[in-house]
Design a protein around this motif. Structure first.
Motif, short mmCIF file in Angstrom:
data_model
loop_
_atom_site.label_atom_id
_atom_site.label_comp_id
_atom_site.label_asym_id
_atom_site.label_seq_id
_atom_site.Cartn_x
_atom_site.Cartn_y
_atom_site.Cartn_z
N ARG A 164 73.06 46.26 -43.63
CA ARG A 164 74.11 47.76 -44.19
C ARG A 164 73.71 48.45 -43.39
NH1 ARG A 164 77.93 48.91 -48.03
NH2 ARG A 164 77.63 46.97 -49.01
N VAL A 165 74.81 48.86 -42.79
CA VAL A 165 75.28 50.90 -41.89
C VAL A 165 75.56 51.52 -41.88
CG1 VAL A 165 74.47 51.01 -39.23
CG2 VAL A 165 74.49 48.51 -40.14
N HIS A 166 74.99 53.30 -42.47
CA HIS A 166 75.60 54.10 -42.77
C HIS A 166 75.99 54.73 -41.46
CE1 HIS A 166 74.74 52.83 -47.25
NE2 HIS A 166 72.99 51.79 -46.81
N LEU A 167 76.69 55.27 -41.34
CA LEU A 167 76.71 55.91 -40.05
C LEU A 167 78.13 57.10 -40.27
CD1 LEU A 167 79.20 54.29 -38.66
CD2 LEU A 167 77.71 53.11 -38.22
N GLU A 168 78.04 58.10 -39.48
CA GLU A 168 79.07 59.13 -39.81
C GLU A 168 79.62 59.51 -38.03
OE1 GLU A 168 77.60 63.07 -40.54
OE2 GLU A 168 76.75 61.94 -42.01
N LEU A 169 80.39 59.18 -37.75
CA LEU A 169 81.54 59.13 -36.89
C LEU A 169 82.38 60.38 -36.46
CD1 LEU A 169 83.40 55.32 -37.43
CD2 LEU A 169 81.01 56.20 -36.55
N ASP A 170 82.90 59.99 -35.58
CA ASP A 170 83.93 61.63 -34.60
C ASP A 170 85.36 60.77 -34.99
OD1 ASP A 170 82.39 62.77 -33.35
OD2 ASP A 170 81.99 61.53 -31.68
N TYR A 171 86.28 61.95 -35.56
CA TYR A 171 87.61 61.74 -35.55
C TYR A 171 88.75 62.68 -34.97
CZ TYR A 171 92.00 60.60 -38.22
OH TYR A 171 92.84 60.77 -38.36
N PRO A 172 89.77 61.86 -34.26
CA PRO A 172 89.94 60.40 -34.37
C PRO A 172 89.31 59.63 -33.70
CG PRO A 172 91.59 61.78 -32.68
CD PRO A 172 90.70 63.11 -33.48
N CYS A 173 89.06 58.61 -33.65
CA CYS A 173 88.54 57.68 -33.71
C CYS A 173 89.66 56.01 -33.65
CB CYS A 173 86.97 57.27 -32.83
SG CYS A 173 86.23 57.08 -34.81
N ASP A 174 88.89 54.94 -32.82
CA ASP A 174 89.70 53.88 -33.79
C ASP A 174 88.22 53.54 -34.09
OD1 ASP A 174 90.34 51.41 -33.75
OD2 ASP A 174 90.54 50.73 -32.04
N ILE A 175 88.24 53.57 -35.57
CA ILE A 175 87.23 53.29 -36.49
C ILE A 175 87.15 51.65 -36.50
CG2 ILE A 175 86.70 53.24 -39.04
CD1 ILE A 175 88.60 55.63 -39.02
N GLY A 176 88.13 50.58 -36.86
CA GLY A 176 87.63 49.70 -36.80
C GLY A 176 86.90 49.18 -35.78
N ALA A 177 87.70 49.50 -34.25
CA ALA A 177 86.79 49.16 -32.93
C ALA A 177 85.15 49.74 -33.13
CB ALA A 177 87.82 49.38 -31.54
N ARG A 178 85.33 50.49 -33.70
CA ARG A 178 83.17 50.88 -33.62
C ARG A 178 82.84 50.46 -34.43
NH1 ARG A 178 82.78 57.42 -32.84
NH2 ARG A 178 81.30 56.38 -31.68
N CYS A 179 83.22 50.32 -35.60
CA CYS A 179 82.89 49.29 -35.96
C CYS A 179 82.29 48.07 -35.89
CB CYS A 179 82.79 49.52 -38.04
SG CYS A 179 83.40 50.60 -38.75
N GLY A 180 83.42 47.29 -35.04
CA GLY A 180 82.63 46.09 -34.56
C GLY A 180 81.77 46.38 -33.52
N ARG A 181 81.83 47.18 -33.01
CA ARG A 181 80.85 46.95 -31.74
C ARG A 181 79.33 47.31 -32.01
NH1 ARG A 181 84.40 50.51 -28.81
NH2 ARG A 181 83.09 52.34 -29.37
N VAL A 182 79.79 47.81 -33.73
CA VAL A 182 77.95 48.21 -34.29
C VAL A 182 77.46 47.25 -35.09
CG1 VAL A 182 77.13 49.57 -36.50
CG2 VAL A 182 78.73 50.61 -35.02
N ARG A 183 78.59 46.24 -35.74
CA ARG A 183 77.95 44.94 -36.42
C ARG A 183 77.74 43.84 -34.85
NH1 ARG A 183 83.47 45.45 -38.54
NH2 ARG A 183 83.33 46.37 -40.90
N HIS A 184 78.42 43.41 -33.88
CA HIS A 184 78.25 42.90 -32.70
C HIS A 184 76.49 43.54 -32.51
CE1 HIS A 184 78.26 40.84 -29.47
NE2 HIS A 184 78.04 41.43 -28.60
N GLN A 185 76.47 44.49 -32.04
CA GLN A 185 75.07 45.21 -31.90
C GLN A 185 74.41 44.61 -32.15
OE1 GLN A 185 74.47 46.10 -28.23
NE2 GLN A 185 72.50 46.86 -28.62
N VAL A 227 79.42 47.80 -42.98
CA VAL A 227 79.19 49.44 -41.91
C VAL A 227 80.04 50.07 -43.03
CG1 VAL A 227 80.24 50.55 -40.24
CG2 VAL A 227 79.16 48.30 -39.86
N GLN A 228 79.19 50.88 -43.30
CA GLN A 228 79.86 52.02 -44.35
C GLN A 228 79.60 53.06 -44.05
OE1 GLN A 228 78.02 51.66 -47.87
NE2 GLN A 228 78.75 54.50 -48.26
#
Length: 127
Positions: free
Chosen positions: A69-90, A108-109
Motif C-alpha cells: 500500500r503506497v501513500h502519496l500526494e499529487l499535484d492537481y490538476p493531473c491525470d490521477i489514474g495514469a499517475r497511480c498506474g505508473r506508480v503501481r507498475h514501477q 495506491v492511496q
C-alpha cells in the motif's frame, strides 16, 4: 587426530558439501520491502510539489509475496489514474527486481492533492 596440519593451518581433507536446501535462507525484513516500494513510487512520480510529503509504503509479506500500500500526494490538476498506474507498475517492477518477491497487489492511496500555482492564478484562486 584431526584433519588439520599443524604448521600452516590448512585442511588436509575437503569440507563436506552442504546441500542448498540445508544452508539456510535469506529473510528480507518487511521494512526493507516498504523502503524499496516507497523509493519506486518516488521514481515513478518524478518532481513533487514543494509542499508534498514523500511517498511512503506499508507492506504485508507472506513467504515470497508482498502486498503493498503506497501513500502519496499529487499535484492537481493531473491525470490521477495514469499517475497511480505508473506508480503501481514501477513498484511491482522494482520490488521484483531488487527483492525477488512477487507483488500481486499494489494499492495506491492519494492522501492529498496540491493545487499548482499557475492553475490557481488562472482561475482567480489564491492560496
Amino acid at each position: 587426530m584431526t584433519g588439520v596440519s599443524e604448521g600452516a593451518g590448512e585442511l588436509l581433507e575437503p569440507l563436506a558439501r552442504v546441500a542448498p536446501g540445508e544452508r539456510g535462507a535469506t529473510r528480507i525484513a518487511d521494512r526493507v520491502v516498504a523502503k524499496v516500494a516507497a523509493r519506486a513510487a518516488r521514481e515513478a512520480l518524478g518532481p513533487l510539489h514543494p509542499d508534498a510529503a514523500r511517498p511512503y509504503a506499508t507492506v504485508d509479506v507472506h513467504h515470497d509475496t508482498a502486498r503493498v500500500r503506497v501513500h502519496l500526494e499529487l499535484d492537481y490538476p493531473c491525470d490521477i489514474g495514469a499517475r497511480c498506474g505508473r506508480v503501481r507498475h514501477q513498484v511491482v517492477q522494482r520490488v521484483r527486481a531488487l527483492v525477488g518477491m512477487a507483488v500481486p497487489e499494489v494499492a495506491v492511496q492519494v492522501e492529498r492533492l496540491h493545487l499548482s500555482a499557475e492553475y490557481g492564478a488562472r482561475h482567480g484562486r489564491t492560496r
